[in-house]
Scaffold this motif. Structure first.
Motif, PDB file in Angstrom:
ATOM      1  N   GLU A   1       0.831  -1.213   0.000  1.00 17.10           N
ATOM      2  CA  GLU A   1       0.000   0.000   0.000  1.00 17.10           C
ATOM      3  C   GLU A   1       0.861   1.258   0.000  1.00 17.10           C
ATOM      4  OE1 GLU A   1      -0.444  -2.680   1.848  1.00 17.10           O
ATOM      5  OE2 GLU A   1      -2.536  -3.285   1.740  1.00 17.10           O
ATOM      6  N   THR A   2       2.108   1.145   0.471  1.00 16.39           N
ATOM      7  CA  THR A   2       2.990   2.301   0.567  1.00 16.39           C
ATOM      8  C   THR A   2       3.779   2.558  -0.720  1.00 16.39           C
ATOM      9  OG1 THR A   2       4.517   0.762   1.595  1.00 16.39           O
ATOM     10  CG2 THR A   2       3.313   2.243   3.068  1.00 16.39           C
ATOM     11  N   ASN A   3       3.643   1.684  -1.717  1.00 15.60           N
ATOM     12  CA  ASN A   3       4.332   1.943  -2.990  1.00 15.60           C
ATOM     13  C   ASN A   3       3.848   3.263  -3.571  1.00 15.60           C
ATOM     14  OD1 ASN A   3       5.184  -0.841  -2.788  1.00 15.60           O
ATOM     15  ND2 ASN A   3       5.473  -0.818  -5.003  1.00 15.60           N
ATOM     16  N   SER A   4       4.732   3.897  -4.367  1.00 19.41           N
ATOM     17  CA  SER A   4       4.303   5.172  -4.957  1.00 19.41           C
ATOM     18  C   SER A   4       3.341   4.912  -6.120  1.00 19.41           C
ATOM     19  CB  SER A   4       5.515   5.964  -5.437  1.00 19.41           C
ATOM     20  OG  SER A   4       6.264   5.153  -6.293  1.00 19.41           O
ATOM     21  N   LEU A   5       2.578   5.944  -6.459  1.00 22.76           N
ATOM     22  CA  LEU A   5       1.635   5.834  -7.571  1.00 22.76           C
ATOM     23  C   LEU A   5       2.370   6.164  -8.865  1.00 22.76           C
ATOM     24  CD1 LEU A   5      -1.468   7.631  -5.997  1.00 22.76           C
ATOM     25  CD2 LEU A   5      -0.911   5.197  -6.027  1.00 22.76           C
ATOM     26  N   ASP A   6       2.179   5.345  -9.882  1.00 25.51           N
ATOM     27  CA  ASP A   6       2.897   5.561 -11.139  1.00 25.51           C
ATOM     28  C   ASP A   6       2.042   5.076 -12.316  1.00 25.51           C
ATOM     29  OD1 ASP A   6       4.907   6.206 -12.882  1.00 25.51           O
ATOM     30  OD2 ASP A   6       6.108   4.403 -12.471  1.00 25.51           O
TER      31      ASP A   6
END
Ligand code: TYD
Length: 351
Positions: free
Chosen positions: A142-147
């Motif tokens: 959930e903490t991955n960046s949005l890309d």
């Protein structure tokens, strides 16, 4: 509990309403849906037949500002938002409608939920907001960046950010779920699995984009619905919950598996031009929802796929009907060789 479901005549929303009405005999559900092309035309009647006294329906756009007073007077405990334009290919051909529904619509729903007494809002999102993984990457947290890479994914990422910002700014109880690729009965046959099954049953070519080695993480739709319910009942406001059955598989392998289940020849596999900016791999880590909320998937990919294939065999009338009329016009205008025909020769599959 009395909930408002938006987009409840679409694929996932309708499964959720069915699940909710059957699981909670005292629950009431109001469904707001615009009945766009992706809604099953008989769905409002079908859902009503499940619990006529506990179900109601309103045909409306989630962007409609008049929803505020309607929802306020309905005294709902929560809203679950499924309403969205969801097909990546359509978002490439017509991005505006994705911004209208997926971004402006959610912005309106956030205001609707606040005006209705700052009620809980569960916003249903997607793994596509994280963008594409490399083969060696671990599944997304959930903490991955949005890309995001497609207009669809960018519209969903925008809505997620608006929802999180509303939560922080107005102390609004907003929760976000991000799920992997769903499959199951009543999925509109423009998505890979139903399109593949329907084409195979009609002995039509199966269009494989690019080299077919893209990876998607598959989950049976009812498992997704149970995950959303866990978040609705027990999730913490302001939090994001990934939902995944750890079902990563390459498109070409899924296609071969379905052809084998149906006893159809591999010669139906037809390589076509690739989708622009086609994400190579999606995969989610769902440890958070499993450990914090006690959810876990119940269906293996094998089980879910077999029962889905059986459903499409038994319900040919349904998908033949939705593949007619409007959809057919769209398909003919945009879909055949929609991303170019340079790779469209039927190639030997040796992978
Ligand atoms: P899709 O069902 O459109 O879902 P998403 O793009 O949201 O993951 O497509 C799943 C995968 O299958 C994706 O990698 C694109 C590919 N695909 C094909 O190869 N042929 C098709 O006809 C379709 C619809 C998809």
């Amino acid at each position: 509990m009395k909930i408002l479901v938006t987009g409840g005549c679409g694929f996932i929303g309708s499964h959720f309403i069915e699940y909710f009405l059957k699981t909670y005999p005292g629950a009431q559900v109001a469904n707001v849906d615009l009945l766009t092309y992706a809604a099953h035309p008989d769905m409002p009647n079908y859902l009503e037949s499940l619990a006529p006294e506990r179900y109601s329906f309103l045909k409306r756009d989630i962007s409609d500002p008049e929803l505020k007073s309607w929802v306020k007077s309905g005294k709902f405990d929560a809203i679950v938002n499924f309403a969205a334009e969801t097909h990546v290919d359509r978002s490439i051909l017509d991005p505006d409608s994705f911004v209208r529904t997926n971004v402006m619509g959610v912005q309106n729903l956030l205001a609707v939920a606040r005006e209705a007494g700052n009620i809980r809002l569960v916003h249903v999102s997607t793994d596509e907001v994280y963008g594409s993984l490399k083969p060696e990457d671990p599944p997304c947290l959930e903490t991955n960046s949005l890309d995001p890479n497609s207009p669809y994914a960018a519209s969903k990422a925008s809505a997620d950010l608006l929802a999180l910002a509303s939560g922080r700014t107005y102390q609004q109880p907003v929760l976000i779920t991000r799920c992997t690729n769903n499959y199951g009965p009543y999925q509109f046959p423009e998505k890979l699995l139903p399109l593949l099954i329907a084409n195979a049953l009609e002995n039509k070519p199966i269009p494989v984009y690019g080299d077919g080695k893209q990876v998607r993480d598959w989950i049976y739709v009812v498992d997704h619905c149970r995950g959303i319910d866990a978040v609705l009942q027990k999730g913490h406001p302001g939090e994001i919950y990934n939902i995944s059955a750890s079902g990563e598989a390459r498109n070409i392998d899924v296609i071969k598996k379905v052809l084998d289940i149906l006893g159809k020849p591999r010669s139906l596999i037809t390589y076509v031009g690739d989708r622009p900016a086609h994400d190579r791999r999606y995969g989610l880590n769902s440890n958070k929802i499993q450990s914090e909320l006690g959810w876990k998937p119940q269906f293996s990919f094998e089980e879910g796929l077999r029962s889905t294939v059986e459903w499409y065999i038994k319900n040919q009338e349904w998908w033949k009907k939705v593949r007619g009329s409007d959809y057919q016009k769209y398909y003919q205008a945009n879909y055949e060789n929609k991303f170019g025909s340079k790779n469209s020769k039927n190639r030997e599959v040796n992978s």
